[in-house]
Write a protein that holds these residues in place. Structure first.
Motif, mmCIF file in Angstrom:
data_model
loop_
_atom_site.group_PDB
_atom_site.id
_atom_site.type_symbol
_atom_site.label_atom_id
_atom_site.label_comp_id
_atom_site.label_asym_id
_atom_site.label_seq_id
_atom_site.Cartn_x
_atom_site.Cartn_y
_atom_site.Cartn_z
ATOM 1 N N VAL A 21 17.517 -31.849 -8.339
ATOM 2 C CA VAL A 21 16.978 -30.766 -7.802
ATOM 3 C C VAL A 21 17.871 -30.255 -6.887
ATOM 4 O O VAL A 21 17.739 -31.090 -5.762
ATOM 5 C CB VAL A 21 15.475 -30.771 -7.836
ATOM 6 N N ALA A 22 18.288 -29.131 -6.847
ATOM 7 C CA ALA A 22 18.883 -28.559 -5.541
ATOM 8 C C ALA A 22 17.984 -28.688 -4.221
ATOM 9 O O ALA A 22 16.771 -27.940 -4.420
ATOM 10 C CB ALA A 22 19.504 -27.246 -5.583
ATOM 11 N N GLY A 23 18.409 -28.828 -3.220
ATOM 12 C CA GLY A 23 17.578 -29.029 -2.017
ATOM 13 C C GLY A 23 16.792 -30.325 -1.652
ATOM 14 O O GLY A 23 16.290 -30.360 -0.541
ATOM 15 N N VAL A 24 16.683 -31.041 -2.752
ATOM 16 C CA VAL A 24 15.922 -32.378 -2.292
ATOM 17 C C VAL A 24 17.021 -33.232 -1.606
ATOM 18 O O VAL A 24 18.060 -33.817 -2.004
ATOM 19 C CB VAL A 24 15.604 -33.016 -3.774
ATOM 20 N N VAL A 25 16.357 -33.645 -0.458
ATOM 21 C CA VAL A 25 17.224 -34.693 0.363
ATOM 22 C C VAL A 25 16.773 -36.230 -0.379
ATOM 23 O O VAL A 25 17.723 -37.040 -0.198
ATOM 24 C CB VAL A 25 16.962 -34.545 1.975
ATOM 25 N N GLY A 26 15.586 -36.373 -0.553
ATOM 26 C CA GLY A 26 15.263 -37.607 -0.891
ATOM 27 C C GLY A 26 13.512 -37.629 -1.344
ATOM 28 O O GLY A 26 13.037 -36.727 -0.943
ATOM 29 N N THR A 27 13.279 -38.837 -1.903
ATOM 30 C CA THR A 27 12.116 -38.876 -2.494
ATOM 31 C C THR A 27 11.441 -40.268 -2.036
ATOM 32 O O THR A 27 12.185 -41.271 -2.011
ATOM 33 C CB THR A 27 11.754 -38.600 -4.105
ATOM 34 N N LEU A 28 9.912 -40.559 -2.239
ATOM 35 C CA LEU A 28 9.483 -41.785 -1.818
ATOM 36 C C LEU A 28 8.328 -41.645 -2.524
ATOM 37 O O LEU A 28 7.584 -40.857 -2.457
ATOM 38 C CB LEU A 28 9.231 -41.876 -0.010
ATOM 39 N N GLY A 29 8.382 -42.832 -3.665
ATOM 40 C CA GLY A 29 7.237 -42.872 -4.669
ATOM 41 C C GLY A 29 6.183 -43.807 -4.190
ATOM 42 O O GLY A 29 6.627 -44.959 -4.189
ATOM 43 N N GLY A 30 4.911 -43.435 -4.078
ATOM 44 C CA GLY A 30 3.940 -44.492 -3.841
ATOM 45 C C GLY A 30 3.447 -44.938 -5.254
ATOM 46 O O GLY A 30 3.768 -44.364 -6.262
ATOM 47 N N ASP A 31 1.895 -45.242 -5.156
ATOM 48 C CA ASP A 31 1.239 -45.502 -6.433
ATOM 49 C C ASP A 31 0.774 -44.266 -7.110
ATOM 50 O O ASP A 31 1.077 -43.910 -8.319
ATOM 51 C CB ASP A 31 -0.113 -46.206 -6.053
ATOM 52 N N ASP A 32 0.266 -43.051 -6.436
ATOM 53 C CA ASP A 32 -0.164 -42.008 -6.758
ATOM 54 C C ASP A 32 0.243 -40.740 -5.990
ATOM 55 O O ASP A 32 -0.424 -39.685 -6.194
ATOM 56 C CB ASP A 32 -1.822 -41.735 -6.958
ATOM 57 N N THR A 33 1.134 -40.991 -5.236
ATOM 58 C CA THR A 33 1.974 -39.814 -4.373
ATOM 59 C C THR A 33 3.125 -39.939 -4.438
ATOM 60 O O THR A 33 3.798 -41.085 -4.079
ATOM 61 C CB THR A 33 1.251 -39.833 -2.986
ATOM 62 N N VAL A 34 3.998 -38.775 -4.207
ATOM 63 C CA VAL A 34 5.377 -38.597 -3.990
ATOM 64 C C VAL A 34 5.626 -37.691 -2.626
ATOM 65 O O VAL A 34 5.086 -36.887 -2.865
ATOM 66 C CB VAL A 34 6.164 -38.012 -5.212
ATOM 67 N N PHE A 35 6.697 -38.277 -1.841
ATOM 68 C CA PHE A 35 6.863 -37.486 -0.739
ATOM 69 C C PHE A 35 8.420 -37.110 -0.960
ATOM 70 O O PHE A 35 9.151 -37.835 -1.131
ATOM 71 C CB PHE A 35 6.529 -38.305 0.634
ATOM 72 N N ALA A 36 8.407 -35.758 -1.004
ATOM 73 C CA ALA A 36 9.869 -35.211 -1.167
ATOM 74 C C ALA A 36 10.087 -34.420 0.287
ATOM 75 O O ALA A 36 9.573 -33.744 0.639
ATOM 76 C CB ALA A 36 10.074 -34.306 -2.424
ATOM 77 N N VAL A 37 11.444 -34.881 0.637
ATOM 78 C CA VAL A 37 12.020 -34.070 1.809
ATOM 79 C C VAL A 37 13.099 -33.306 1.310
ATOM 80 O O VAL A 37 13.997 -33.467 0.655
ATOM 81 C CB VAL A 37 12.387 -35.138 2.800
ATOM 82 N N MET A 38 12.890 -31.891 1.872
ATOM 83 C CA MET A 38 13.741 -30.879 1.158
ATOM 84 C C MET A 38 14.807 -30.533 2.534
ATOM 85 O O MET A 38 14.460 -30.681 3.710
ATOM 86 C CB MET A 38 12.847 -29.684 0.787
ATOM 87 N N ARG A 39 15.775 -29.911 2.229
ATOM 88 C CA ARG A 39 16.795 -29.392 2.974
ATOM 89 C C ARG A 39 15.981 -28.364 4.045
ATOM 90 O O ARG A 39 16.557 -28.478 5.447
ATOM 91 C CB ARG A 39 18.090 -28.473 2.497
ATOM 92 N N ASP A 40 15.301 -27.586 3.805
ATOM 93 C CA ASP A 40 14.611 -26.722 4.710
ATOM 94 C C ASP A 40 13.202 -26.118 4.148
ATOM 95 O O ASP A 40 12.916 -26.365 2.755
ATOM 96 C CB ASP A 40 15.541 -25.426 4.785
ATOM 97 N N ASP A 41 12.548 -25.092 4.630
ATOM 98 C CA ASP A 41 11.258 -24.640 4.377
ATOM 99 C C ASP A 41 11.245 -23.744 2.886
ATOM 100 O O ASP A 41 10.654 -24.057 2.196
ATOM 101 C CB ASP A 41 10.507 -23.683 5.255
#
Length: 151
Positions: free
Chosen positions: A116-136
């Motif tokens: 996906v364009a704009g996704v810098v990286g993801t971090l997946g846990g048990d039931d949550t994903v944290f995605a850092v994007m380039r901007d708001d």
């Protein structure tokens, strides 16, 4: 259960060098999935897994499809994403995705594979994903795209 099992297979081949369907079945059973070799065989076919030569051991192992098979693989990952995501929220340039228990890493892998364009990286846990994007704006756009996938 099928989507959870297939997501777990994708996670297993990422973590271990699995050579045979029997070995895959043993890994799944150790994680509490009561499955047969025939079921694993169907899952491997549906996920379009391939065998490739391991650089570490020189043996063949299951791996995810390469770019040549990416369209059908991405479709399968989108289905896994659709089945496991329960909530999506943006906060500035970050997106928090809630999933069914045990499916956070599968959802993160699906996002990574969809490129996906704009996704810098993801971090997946048990039931949550944290995605850092380039901007708001990327975060808002991604939330909308993800919600469209869920429809």
């Amino acid at each position: 259960m099928k989507f959870q099992r297939q997501a777990k297979i994708l996670e297993l081949i990422d973590r271990f060098e699995i050579e045979t369907q029997e070995e895959m079945t043993d890994h799944l059973r150790a994680l509490g999935y009561n499955t047969t070799q025939a079921t694993v065989s169907r899952d491997i076919k549906e996920l379009r897994l391939i065998k490739s030569l391991s650089a570490e051991t020189g043996k063949y192992k299951y791996t995810a499809a390469s770019a040549g098979v990416a369209d059908s693989f991405t479709t399968r990952l989108r289905n896994i994403f659709r089945e496991c995501v329960t909530e999506i929220n943006a906060a500035q340039n970050m997106v928090v995705i809630k999933t069914l228990p045990g499916m956070g890493q599968a959802a993160a892998m699906a996002i990574d594979a969809m490129r996906v364009a704009g996704v810098v990286g993801t971090l997946g846990g048990d039931d949550t994903v944290f995605a850092v994007m380039r901007d708001d704006e990327s975060a808002v756009r991604f939330c909308q795209q993800a919600k469209d996938i869920l429809k």
